[in-house]
Write an enzyme that holds these catalytic residues in place. Structure first.
Site, PDB file in Angstrom:
ATOM      1  N   LYS A  55      49.209   1.876  -3.033  1.00  0.00           N
ATOM      2  CA  LYS A  55      50.182   1.109  -3.804  1.00  0.00           C
ATOM      3  C   LYS A  55      49.757   1.172  -5.262  1.00  0.00           C
ATOM      4  O   LYS A  55      48.633   0.824  -5.605  1.00  0.00           O
ATOM      5  CB  LYS A  55      50.232  -0.349  -3.328  1.00  0.00           C
ATOM      6  CG  LYS A  55      51.320  -1.182  -4.015  1.00  0.00           C
ATOM      7  CD  LYS A  55      51.322  -2.652  -3.586  1.00  0.00           C
ATOM      8  CE  LYS A  55      52.094  -2.884  -2.314  1.00  0.00           C
ATOM      9  NZ  LYS A  55      52.315  -4.327  -2.025  1.00  0.00           N
ATOM     10  N   ASP A 167      55.541 -14.187   2.216  1.00  0.00           N
ATOM     11  CA  ASP A 167      56.567 -13.147   2.293  1.00  0.00           C
ATOM     12  C   ASP A 167      56.552 -12.514   3.681  1.00  0.00           C
ATOM     13  O   ASP A 167      56.628 -11.298   3.830  1.00  0.00           O
ATOM     14  CB  ASP A 167      56.324 -12.107   1.190  1.00  0.00           C
ATOM     15  CG  ASP A 167      57.565 -11.272   0.882  1.00  0.00           C
ATOM     16  OD1 ASP A 167      58.679 -11.670   1.303  1.00  0.00           O
ATOM     17  OD2 ASP A 167      57.428 -10.228   0.226  1.00  0.00           O
TER      18      ASP A 167
HETATM   19  P1  ADP Z   1      56.063  -3.571  -1.240  1.00  0.00           P
HETATM   20  O1  ADP Z   1      55.434  -4.373  -2.330  1.00  0.00           O
HETATM   21  O2  ADP Z   1      56.776  -2.357  -1.732  1.00  0.00           O
HETATM   22  O3  ADP Z   1      56.900  -4.385  -0.292  1.00  0.00           O
HETATM   23  P2  ADP Z   1      54.281  -3.109   1.035  1.00  0.00           P
HETATM   24  O4  ADP Z   1      52.822  -3.407   0.966  1.00  0.00           O
HETATM   25  O5  ADP Z   1      55.134  -4.019   1.841  1.00  0.00           O
HETATM   26  O6  ADP Z   1      54.811  -2.972  -0.455  1.00  0.00           O
HETATM   27  O7  ADP Z   1      54.452  -1.636   1.578  1.00  0.00           O
HETATM   28  C1  ADP Z   1      55.711  -0.983   1.579  1.00  0.00           C
HETATM   29  C2  ADP Z   1      55.909  -0.194   2.859  1.00  0.00           C
HETATM   30  O8  ADP Z   1      54.876   0.784   2.999  1.00  0.00           O
HETATM   31  C3  ADP Z   1      55.827  -1.031   4.125  1.00  0.00           C
HETATM   32  O9  ADP Z   1      57.044  -1.633   4.461  1.00  0.00           O
HETATM   33  C4  ADP Z   1      55.374  -0.017   5.152  1.00  0.00           C
HETATM   34  O10 ADP Z   1      56.471   0.735   5.623  1.00  0.00           O
HETATM   35  C5  ADP Z   1      54.476   0.913   4.358  1.00  0.00           C
HETATM   36  N1  ADP Z   1      53.061   0.523   4.480  1.00  0.00           N
HETATM   37  C6  ADP Z   1      52.389  -0.372   3.731  1.00  0.00           C
HETATM   38  N2  ADP Z   1      51.089  -0.471   4.105  1.00  0.00           N
HETATM   39  C7  ADP Z   1      50.929   0.388   5.141  1.00  0.00           C
HETATM   40  C8  ADP Z   1      49.803   0.780   5.976  1.00  0.00           C
HETATM   41  N3  ADP Z   1      48.584   0.246   5.834  1.00  0.00           N
HETATM   42  N4  ADP Z   1      50.025   1.715   6.915  1.00  0.00           N
HETATM   43  C9  ADP Z   1      51.247   2.279   7.090  1.00  0.00           C
HETATM   44  N5  ADP Z   1      52.323   1.967   6.348  1.00  0.00           N
HETATM   45  C10 ADP Z   1      52.192   1.042   5.375  1.00  0.00           C
HETATM   46 MG    MG Z   2      56.613  -5.445   1.429  1.00  0.00          MG
END
Ligand code: ADP
Ligand code: MG
Length: 352
Positions: A55, A167
């Site tokens: 991220k 959230d």
């Molecule tokens: P945002 O701030 O964009 O909502 P998230 O942390 O929710 O960020 O991550 C966005 C998307 O990325 C999630 O909905 C999921 O599909 C994917 N994702 C996030 N972390 C993981 C992980 N550890 N393993 C696999 N997919 C992930």
């Molecule tokens: Mg999210």
């Protein structure tokens, strides 16, 4: 003191990463505070293994790194495995925080719930095989019970650590292929009451689809963030007074509802449900009286499912989705609810 020494030593022996250790792949998501990608290790680290999630976050990234470090030490199984976080100053777009997790798998609860196969698709990934059994309400209830137990288990871990997620929604729940269980992700809106970090920034927009009716998690009688040492001393008291954890319980209750009632899984129907519930003063029993007489077959099937075993599922549901936070059940108490007395999927006893 010990906590800090441990954290320091642990940090020393963990692998560290830099920007050019990674090859950025497919975009997985984009929120208001960052973009998420699937990444792999570049050639120079090709002797190591694994897929990761990156991220790239703006100013809130620092808090999210802090939350993830804390969760990993205190309740590691509740959330996706956090690997590393650092500030990258080399980007032309200005400083960016890089947060890295282990790639847990491709399935979020949101994706799984959108499938016509839900909840049988979840049974298959939890058990690792297709069960050759007749389909029906009893079996669906068992699967949903198992999912609910995993979600409450993860949430109880966070709450016992003093963290509220704020959230909780199917998009922020990932199925971990490694542990064959659901984990919570996205601590970007989380608050740690014990240390006073990210103490309810008022500008933060909660997801209206899953947010409890209370606007702010703490009552308006505690107007501003106390300094860290004061917060640490006071927060157990504040926690008892305001029960901020019950904000997440409301969200989990709505997820339970969506799993039991296929017709409430779409965004538009969930929004319509929220409007109806508000008109019923957030009284689920009143909502039921309103809609049941002219319910569609789909909706009736949902009521049938939660009415199984003497209505124990409905009882749990109504103890989560309540207007007053203090009347909502805690994650720990929910885990001890008679709804979970019956056996869920076999895998459960093996996993936990
Ligand atoms: P945002 O701030 O964009 O909502 P998230 O942390 O929710 O960020 O991550 C966005 C998307 O990325 C999630 O909905 C999921 O599909 C994917 N994702 C996030 N972390 C993981 C992980 N550890 N393993 C696999 N997919 C992930
Ligand atoms: Mg999210």
């Amino acid at each position: 003191f010990d906590m800090f020494v441990l954290a320091f030593v642990e940090r020393l022996f963990r692998p560290t990463f830099r920007k050019d250790d990674f090859v950025v792949g497919k975009k997985l998501g984009e929120g208001s505070f960052g973009v998420v990608y699937k990444v792999s290790l570049s050639k120079k680290r090709s002797n190591e293994e694994g897929e990761f999630v990156l991220k790239k976050a703006t100013e809130y990234g620092a808090v999210e790194i802090w939350m993830n470090e804390r969760v990993r030490r205190a309740c590691g199984n509740s959330c996706a495995d956090f690997v590393y976080g650092f500030l990258d100053k080399s980007s032309k777009k200005g400083p960016e925080y890089w947060l890295l997790w282990k790639y847990e798998g491709e399935s979020t609860l949101a994706g799984l719930m959108q499938s016509k196969e839900f909840p049988y698709n979840v049974e298959t990934i939890i058990l690792g095989k297709v069960q050759d059994l007749p389909k029906g309400l009893e079996r669906e209830n068992k699967i949903i019970q198992t999912i609910m137990r995993q979600l409450l288990f993860a949430l109880d871990g966070l709450h016992s650590t003093g963290i509220i997620h704020r959230d909780v929604k199917p998009q922020n729940i990932i199925f971990s292929e490694g542990s064959r269980s659901f984990k919570i992700i996205d601590l970007g809106a989380a608050a740690d009451l014990r240390v006073g970090i990210n103490y309810i920034p008022k500008e933060f927009l909660l997801d209206p689809r899953y947010a409890a009716p209370e606007q702010y998690i703490m009552s308006t009688q505690t107007p501003s963030a106390p300094s860290a040492p004061v917060a640490a001393a006071l927060s157990p008291v504040l926690w008892q007074m305001n029960l901020p954890d019950r904000f997440d319980i409301y969200s989990i209750g709505l997820i339970f509802l969506q799993m039991a009632f296929p017709s409430l899984r779409s965004d538009s129907n969930l929004i319509q449900f929220n409007r109806q519930l508000k008109r019923c003063d957030y009284d689920l029993t009143a909502w039921r009286k309103l809609v049941e007489p002219r319910a569609s077959a789909d909706l009736r099937r949902g009521f049938e499912l939660v009415d199984l075993d003497g209505g124990i599922g409905w009882e749990l549901l109504t103890s989560m989705v309540r207007y007053k936070a203090r009347q909502r059940i805690s994650a720990k108490a929910a885990l001890a609810h008679p709804y979970f007395d019956r056996q869920g999927l076999l895998a459960l006893s093996v996993m936990q």
